[in-house]
Scaffold this active site. Sequence first.
Site, PDB file in Angstrom:
ATOM      1  N   TYR A 152      40.525  56.457  46.031  1.00  0.00           N
ATOM      2  CA  TYR A 152      41.444  55.521  45.364  1.00  0.00           C
ATOM      3  C   TYR A 152      42.822  56.162  45.216  1.00  0.00           C
ATOM      4  CZ  TYR A 152      43.300  52.369  41.741  1.00  0.00           C
ATOM      5  OH  TYR A 152      44.076  51.484  41.025  1.00  0.00           O
TER       6      TYR A 152
HETATM    7  N1  LIG Z   1      43.173  47.442  36.057  1.00  0.00           N
HETATM    8  C1  LIG Z   1      43.734  48.623  35.983  1.00  0.00           C
HETATM    9  O1  LIG Z   1      43.527  49.380  35.013  1.00  0.00           O
HETATM   10  C2  LIG Z   1      44.680  49.075  37.074  1.00  0.00           C
HETATM   11  C3  LIG Z   1      45.344  50.298  36.893  1.00  0.00           C
HETATM   12  C4  LIG Z   1      46.205  50.740  37.889  1.00  0.00           C
HETATM   13  C5  LIG Z   1      46.429  49.982  39.021  1.00  0.00           C
HETATM   14  N2  LIG Z   1      45.761  48.791  39.172  1.00  0.00           N
HETATM   15  C6  LIG Z   1      46.012  48.044  40.407  1.00  0.00           C
HETATM   16  O2  LIG Z   1      46.298  46.697  40.095  1.00  0.00           O
HETATM   17  C7  LIG Z   1      45.951  45.866  41.201  1.00  0.00           C
HETATM   18  C8  LIG Z   1      45.169  44.670  40.711  1.00  0.00           C
HETATM   19  O3  LIG Z   1      43.938  45.086  40.169  1.00  0.00           O
HETATM   20  P1  LIG Z   1      43.232  44.401  38.906  1.00  0.00           P
HETATM   21  O4  LIG Z   1      43.075  45.450  37.889  1.00  0.00           O
HETATM   22  O5  LIG Z   1      43.882  43.138  38.553  1.00  0.00           O
HETATM   23  O6  LIG Z   1      41.759  44.169  39.525  1.00  0.00           O
HETATM   24  P2  LIG Z   1      40.937  42.868  39.907  1.00  0.00           P
HETATM   25  O7  LIG Z   1      40.892  41.903  38.773  1.00  0.00           O
HETATM   26  O8  LIG Z   1      39.642  43.379  40.446  1.00  0.00           O
HETATM   27  O9  LIG Z   1      41.811  42.221  41.079  1.00  0.00           O
HETATM   28  C9  LIG Z   1      41.786  42.700  42.385  1.00  0.00           C
HETATM   29  C10 LIG Z   1      42.250  41.581  43.277  1.00  0.00           C
HETATM   30  O10 LIG Z   1      42.329  42.071  44.612  1.00  0.00           O
HETATM   31  C11 LIG Z   1      41.667  41.126  45.452  1.00  0.00           C
HETATM   32  N3  LIG Z   1      41.175  41.704  46.689  1.00  0.00           N
HETATM   33  C12 LIG Z   1      40.197  42.619  46.904  1.00  0.00           C
HETATM   34  N4  LIG Z   1      40.057  42.840  48.211  1.00  0.00           N
HETATM   35  C13 LIG Z   1      40.963  42.054  48.842  1.00  0.00           C
HETATM   36  C14 LIG Z   1      41.296  41.837  50.195  1.00  0.00           C
HETATM   37  N5  LIG Z   1      40.659  42.458  51.207  1.00  0.00           N
HETATM   38  N6  LIG Z   1      42.291  40.955  50.487  1.00  0.00           N
HETATM   39  C15 LIG Z   1      42.934  40.297  49.514  1.00  0.00           C
HETATM   40  N7  LIG Z   1      42.649  40.443  48.208  1.00  0.00           N
HETATM   41  C16 LIG Z   1      41.682  41.329  47.885  1.00  0.00           C
HETATM   42  C17 LIG Z   1      40.519  40.589  44.602  1.00  0.00           C
HETATM   43  O11 LIG Z   1      40.029  39.395  45.175  1.00  0.00           O
HETATM   44  P3  LIG Z   1      38.472  38.947  45.053  1.00  0.00           P
HETATM   45  O12 LIG Z   1      38.320  38.366  43.672  1.00  0.00           O
HETATM   46  O13 LIG Z   1      38.299  37.957  46.129  1.00  0.00           O
HETATM   47  O14 LIG Z   1      37.651  40.194  45.243  1.00  0.00           O
HETATM   48  C18 LIG Z   1      41.266  40.403  43.283  1.00  0.00           C
HETATM   49  O15 LIG Z   1      42.002  39.196  43.321  1.00  0.00           O
HETATM   50  C19 LIG Z   1      45.176  46.758  42.175  1.00  0.00           C
HETATM   51  O16 LIG Z   1      46.039  47.158  43.225  1.00  0.00           O
HETATM   52  C20 LIG Z   1      44.794  47.965  41.321  1.00  0.00           C
HETATM   53  O17 LIG Z   1      44.628  49.139  42.080  1.00  0.00           O
HETATM   54  C21 LIG Z   1      44.894  48.327  38.225  1.00  0.00           C
END
Ligand SMILES: NC(=O)c1ccc[n+]([C@@H]2O[C@H](COP(=O)([O-])OP(=O)(O)OC[C@H]3O[C@@H](n4cnc5c(N)ncnc54)[C@H](OP(=O)(O)O)[C@@H]3O)[C@@H](O)[C@H]2O)c1
Length: 290
Positions: A152
């Site tokens: 990651y």
């Molecule tokens: N949450 C945290 O604490 C955190 C911290 C740092 C950075 N981030 C970053 O924030 C971003 C969003 O994450 P989140 O926390 O909101 O998580 P999340 O709720 O799991 O959202 C992830 C999103 O990415 C989509 N996705 C996964 N594989 C994909 C693909 N091949 N093509 C297009 N879409 C895809 C998922 O779609 P599906 O529903 O279809 O799987 C979902 O809409 C990510 O880049 C993550 O690394 C999050």
Amino acid sequence: MTTSTEMSQLAIVTGASSGIGKATAQRLAADGFHVLAGVRKQSDADKIAEVNIEPVILDVTDQTHIDNLVERVASDPHKRPLRTLVNNAGVAVNAPIEVLTLDDWRFQFDVSVFGQIALTRALLPALLANKGRIVNITSVGGRVAMANFGAYSAAKFAMEAVSDSLRREVEEFGVTVVKVTPGAVSTNLTDSGLAAAARIADTMTPEQHERYDELGKAFTAQAEGFARDGVTPEHAAGVISRAVTARKPKTRYTIGRDGAMFTFMPRIASDRFLDTVLRSQNKSLAKTKS
Ligand SMILES: NC(=O)c1ccc[n+]([C@@H]2O[C@H](COP(=O)([O-])OP(=O)(O)OC[C@H]3O[C@@H](n4cnc5c(N)ncnc54)[C@H](OP(=O)(O)O)[C@@H]3O)[C@@H](O)[C@H]2O)c1
């Protein structure tokens, strides 16, 4: 605040089915953009569709989906320019490096690096034509690589480099590239990350279990803490909205106090100091699961 200029502009948000992406699509629509919200499933498209949010089926690893989106932008019925691409879609594959297979690495990079690059390249002509903005959602994991976060963090470090190179390549042509770096945000990423970690842990040998089970417990406790104590996706979306709309954007916005701290820390702390802090943090976290 909504302005007539924004209403006449397109914004793309990838990974808009849940979490930060969904909240960002809703926030940018409220800001007045016409949002093309990337989702992978029709059921998610049906859930997110509303005034100013137009779902598009987009798996960032699928070139046909990318081509369709480029075509959708080019043939906008109201001739609205593409103002912003928010590269948010992401997955988390967490396990010790000894245990991660190359397929695990490829999956992490296919979505979180190559998918973002493919989409960015495809939309760059439209962004250059409109002096648009690219907002890349990075992570504190792209500033500090913790144990169990090798794949990651490597993907997020890669996107740090991609963002910096691209910014230095296209800024003089009017395209701005902004990184938004979240700390803990309470989203589905915790559950999907824990599920992926459990699947990989099932493949470990008895010796690997002996070596890494304590780390696994620390990771579980940490992930649960992220879900419990993280800021809301709506808070994150507020920061992303600022990154999208600021007239003179910073190169990076951080989300949450941990986002700011972990972004700054590697600038002042030595590797060895970080090793000590992170090891002791993992030991305390693991104890809460024993
Ligand atoms: N949450 C945290 O604490 C955190 C911290 C740092 C950075 N981030 C970053 O924030 C971003 C969003 O994450 P989140 O926390 O909101 O998580 P999340 O709720 O799991 O959202 C992830 C999103 O990415 C989509 N996705 C996964 N594989 C994909 C693909 N091949 N093509 C297009 N879409 C895809 C998922 O779609 P599906 O529903 O279809 O799987 C979902 O809409 C990510 O880049 C993550 O690394 C999050």
